[in-house]
Design an enzyme around this catalytic site. Structure first.
Site, PDB file in Angstrom:
ATOM      1  N   ARG A  98       1.027  -1.135   0.042  1.00 12.95           N
ATOM      2  CA  ARG A  98      -0.039  -0.169   0.009  1.00 12.95           C
ATOM      3  C   ARG A  98       0.928   1.264  -0.023  1.00 12.95           C
ATOM      4  O   ARG A  98       1.011   1.702  -1.069  1.00 12.95           O
ATOM      5  CB  ARG A  98      -1.026  -0.030   1.310  1.00 12.95           C
ATOM      6  N   HIS A 117       5.411   4.084  12.768  1.00 13.94           N
ATOM      7  CA  HIS A 117       5.493   4.020  11.369  1.00 13.94           C
ATOM      8  C   HIS A 117       6.491   5.174  10.867  1.00 13.94           C
ATOM      9  O   HIS A 117       6.135   6.343  11.037  1.00 13.94           O
ATOM     10  CB  HIS A 117       4.090   4.401  10.572  1.00 13.94           C
ATOM     11  N   HIS A 167       9.280   6.814   8.017  1.00 18.66           N
ATOM     12  CA  HIS A 167       9.968   6.950   6.638  1.00 18.66           C
ATOM     13  C   HIS A 167      11.483   7.215   6.855  1.00 18.66           C
ATOM     14  O   HIS A 167      11.898   7.793   7.663  1.00 18.66           O
ATOM     15  CB  HIS A 167       9.367   7.901   5.858  1.00 18.66           C
ATOM     16  N   CYS A 185       4.307   9.422   0.417  1.00 22.08           N
ATOM     17  CA  CYS A 185       2.633   9.881   0.227  1.00 22.08           C
ATOM     18  C   CYS A 185       2.708  10.836  -0.725  1.00 22.08           C
ATOM     19  O   CYS A 185       3.463  11.705  -0.876  1.00 22.08           O
ATOM     20  CB  CYS A 185       2.248  10.358   1.352  1.00 22.08           C
ATOM     21  N   ASN A 217       9.437   4.324   3.091  1.00 21.68           N
ATOM     22  CA  ASN A 217       9.409   3.518   4.765  1.00 21.68           C
ATOM     23  C   ASN A 217      10.690   3.048   5.140  1.00 21.68           C
ATOM     24  O   ASN A 217      11.565   2.514   4.319  1.00 21.68           O
ATOM     25  CB  ASN A 217       8.310   2.980   4.671  1.00 21.68           C
TER      26      ASN A 217
HETATM   27  N1  COA Z   1     -13.248   5.384  -2.725  1.00 20.15           N
HETATM   28  C1  COA Z   1     -13.522   5.411  -3.605  1.00 20.15           C
HETATM   29  N2  COA Z   1     -14.438   6.703  -4.120  1.00 20.15           N
HETATM   30  C2  COA Z   1     -14.831   7.399  -3.059  1.00 20.15           C
HETATM   31  C3  COA Z   1     -14.424   7.150  -1.762  1.00 20.15           C
HETATM   32  C4  COA Z   1     -13.555   6.257  -1.450  1.00 20.15           C
HETATM   33  N3  COA Z   1     -13.333   6.033  -0.384  1.00 20.15           N
HETATM   34  N4  COA Z   1     -14.947   8.301  -1.155  1.00 20.15           N
HETATM   35  C5  COA Z   1     -15.529   9.065  -1.889  1.00 20.15           C
HETATM   36  N5  COA Z   1     -15.582   8.793  -3.099  1.00 20.15           N
HETATM   37  C6  COA Z   1     -16.221   9.227  -4.230  1.00 20.15           C
HETATM   38  C7  COA Z   1     -17.719   9.575  -4.051  1.00 20.15           C
HETATM   39  O1  COA Z   1     -18.444   8.600  -4.116  1.00 20.15           O
HETATM   40  C8  COA Z   1     -17.720  10.786  -4.958  1.00 20.15           C
HETATM   41  O2  COA Z   1     -17.974  10.247  -6.515  1.00 20.15           O
HETATM   42  P1  COA Z   1     -18.563  10.746  -7.681  1.00 20.15           P
HETATM   43  O3  COA Z   1     -17.894  12.069  -7.897  1.00 20.15           O
HETATM   44  O4  COA Z   1     -18.580   9.712  -8.452  1.00 20.15           O
HETATM   45  O5  COA Z   1     -20.049  10.934  -6.913  1.00 20.15           O
HETATM   46  C9  COA Z   1     -16.373  11.352  -5.092  1.00 20.15           C
HETATM   47  O6  COA Z   1     -15.473  10.565  -4.698  1.00 20.15           O
HETATM   48  C10 COA Z   1     -16.188  12.716  -4.250  1.00 20.15           C
HETATM   49  O7  COA Z   1     -16.702  12.162  -3.102  1.00 20.15           O
HETATM   50  P2  COA Z   1     -16.080  13.302  -1.794  1.00 20.15           P
HETATM   51  O8  COA Z   1     -16.699  12.583  -0.708  1.00 20.15           O
HETATM   52  O9  COA Z   1     -16.459  14.598  -2.042  1.00 20.15           O
HETATM   53  O10 COA Z   1     -14.696  13.094  -1.897  1.00 20.15           O
HETATM   54  P3  COA Z   1     -13.331  14.076  -2.122  1.00 20.15           P
HETATM   55  O11 COA Z   1     -13.447  14.455  -3.499  1.00 20.15           O
HETATM   56  O12 COA Z   1     -13.486  14.982  -1.060  1.00 20.15           O
HETATM   57  O13 COA Z   1     -12.156  13.059  -2.129  1.00 20.15           O
HETATM   58  C11 COA Z   1     -11.218  11.136  -0.800  1.00 20.15           C
HETATM   59  C12 COA Z   1     -12.025  12.363  -0.559  1.00 20.15           C
HETATM   60  C13 COA Z   1     -10.732  10.674   0.534  1.00 20.15           C
HETATM   61  C14 COA Z   1     -11.898   9.922  -1.469  1.00 20.15           C
HETATM   62  C15 COA Z   1      -9.882  11.228  -1.631  1.00 20.15           C
HETATM   63  O14 COA Z   1      -9.289  12.513  -1.248  1.00 20.15           O
HETATM   64  C16 COA Z   1      -8.909  10.395  -1.509  1.00 20.15           C
HETATM   65  O15 COA Z   1      -9.151   9.200  -1.754  1.00 20.15           O
HETATM   66  N6  COA Z   1      -7.659  10.342  -0.947  1.00 20.15           N
HETATM   67  C17 COA Z   1      -6.699   9.585  -1.046  1.00 20.15           C
HETATM   68  C18 COA Z   1      -5.928   9.548   0.090  1.00 20.15           C
HETATM   69  C19 COA Z   1      -4.654   8.509   0.204  1.00 20.15           C
HETATM   70  O16 COA Z   1      -4.691   7.245  -0.214  1.00 20.15           O
HETATM   71  N7  COA Z   1      -3.659   9.148   0.886  1.00 20.15           N
HETATM   72  C20 COA Z   1      -2.521   8.269   0.957  1.00 20.15           C
HETATM   73  C21 COA Z   1      -2.390   7.427   2.066  1.00 20.15           C
HETATM   74  S1  COA Z   1      -2.438   8.221   3.731  1.00 20.15           S
HETATM   75 ZN    ZN Z   2       3.859   6.130   5.433  1.00 16.81          ZN
END
Ligand code: COA
Ligand code: ZN
Length: 304
Positions: free
Chosen positions: A13, A204, A206, A237, A246
């Protein structure tokens, strides 16, 4: 715990999310299968996040569907309720919620401020308790944030308290950008030990500034017995500028083995998993100890 120190390999991941090359679900499974043969107790297999935000984690449901059956605690990252629902459908039993010690990091990473993320964590953990799901709650940027600078340990302590109160089975104290040093690692964990004990607290690190292993040792000295690490030192990240890999699982496993501290890891098998990581990503040098370990195997010596 049947080992002295428990290691969660987050390579599939934290490692793969930051790679330019996106692996297929089959390739991700190949890596997880190799890791599963090493004696590792826990493996983070993917994330239920928006596929546009982190394309490398799309298809985590397919990965989970193909996991080998065994005693390993496979776990996956979820940022919100939607991620929880998606993960629940796959049957995975341990989920990793994420918050950060800084508002800006939370906004950049998952689009919410600290209070909003805590409300999401509380809601998800309430549901998880009903569904029999274990939750490990991550606090990113516990020492330094790439946007806000140094973090006040009081914030980390309060966030830890809130996450335990909400039902977290474990709280993971993360140095997301690899900016901590052994002195600050010691002092933060001493503070957390005094307040919560360390039975449910993990670390955790890095290796951005080459201090990942020293920080691991500093946390161990205070009494931390659970660590994240990543095969080959992969990691980083996409939302935290400057974050590199990491601390490498092989460095951590070798250090503990040489100290006589059991991790359950077969080092010969672990090096095979590093070799596979190098092959699959085409972008991995292995940890600091990799060359020496590989050389011992070439000479026909076992590392165990
Ligand atoms: N998985 C897949 N899709 C997701 C989701 C999830 N966990 N959470 C929300 N969505 C979708 C919603 O269904 C919506 O879809 P649509 O546009 O088709 O209706 C869209 O995303 C927007 O939803 P919203 O709640 O406004 O989310 P956002 O745009 O603010 O994004 C996250 C929030 C968390 C989903 C996004 O920022 C993200 O995936 N970040 C990744 C974080 C990460 O992995 N960081 C590294 C590790 S720490
Ligand atoms: Zn990390």
């Amino acid at each position: 715990m049947n080992v002295d120190v428990l290691i969660n390999d987050v390579g599939p991941r934290d490692g793969l999310q930051n790679q330019a090359k996106i692996l297929t679900a089959e390739e991700r499974l190949q890596l997880i299968e190799a890791l599963s043969k090493t004696g590792l107790q826990e493996i983070e297999v993917g994330a239920f996040v928006h596929p546009k935000a982190v394309p490398a984690m799309a298809g985590t449901d397919v990965v989970i569907d193909g996991l080998p059956a065994n005693e390993i605690t496979y776990n996956a990252l979820i940022p919100n309720r939607k991620g929880y629902e998606l993960a629940l459908k796959t049957g995975i039993k341990t989920m990793n919620l994420v918050t950060a010690a800084s508002n800006t990091m939370n906004e950049k990473n998952i689009g919410m401020n600290n209070a909003e993320v805590m409300a999401v964590c509380q809601d998800v953990m309430q549901q998880a308790a009903k569904d029999g799901i274990r939750v490990m709650a991550y606090i990113a940027t516990c020492w330094e944030c790439p946007f806000e600078g140094m973090i006040d340990p009081v914030v980390v302590e309060q966030t830890t308290a809130d996450l335990f109160a909400a039902g977290a089975d474990r709280v993971v104290i993360a140095d997301t950008i690899g900016a901590a040093n052994p002195g600050d690692v010691s002092s933060l964990f001493i503070r957390l030990k005094d307040k919560f004990g360390l039975e449910k607290i993990s670390a955790h690190f890095h290796d951005t500034r080459g201090m990942g292993l020293a920080n691991t040792f500093a946390a161990y000295e205070v009494g931390v017995r659970m660590f994240d690490a990543s095969i080959g030192g992969l990691g980083g990240c996409p939302f935290a500028p400057g974050a590199t890999g990491n601390v490498a699982t092989e460095d951590v496993a070798l250090m503990f083995a040489k100290m006589g501290v059991s991790t359950g890891i077969d080092l010969d098998e672990l090096i095979k998993a590093v070799d596979l990581t190098k092959e699959l990503t085409g972008n991995c040098d292995g940890g600091h100890s990799y060359r020496w370990m590989a050389l011992q195997l070439e000479k026909g010596k076992s590392l165990n």
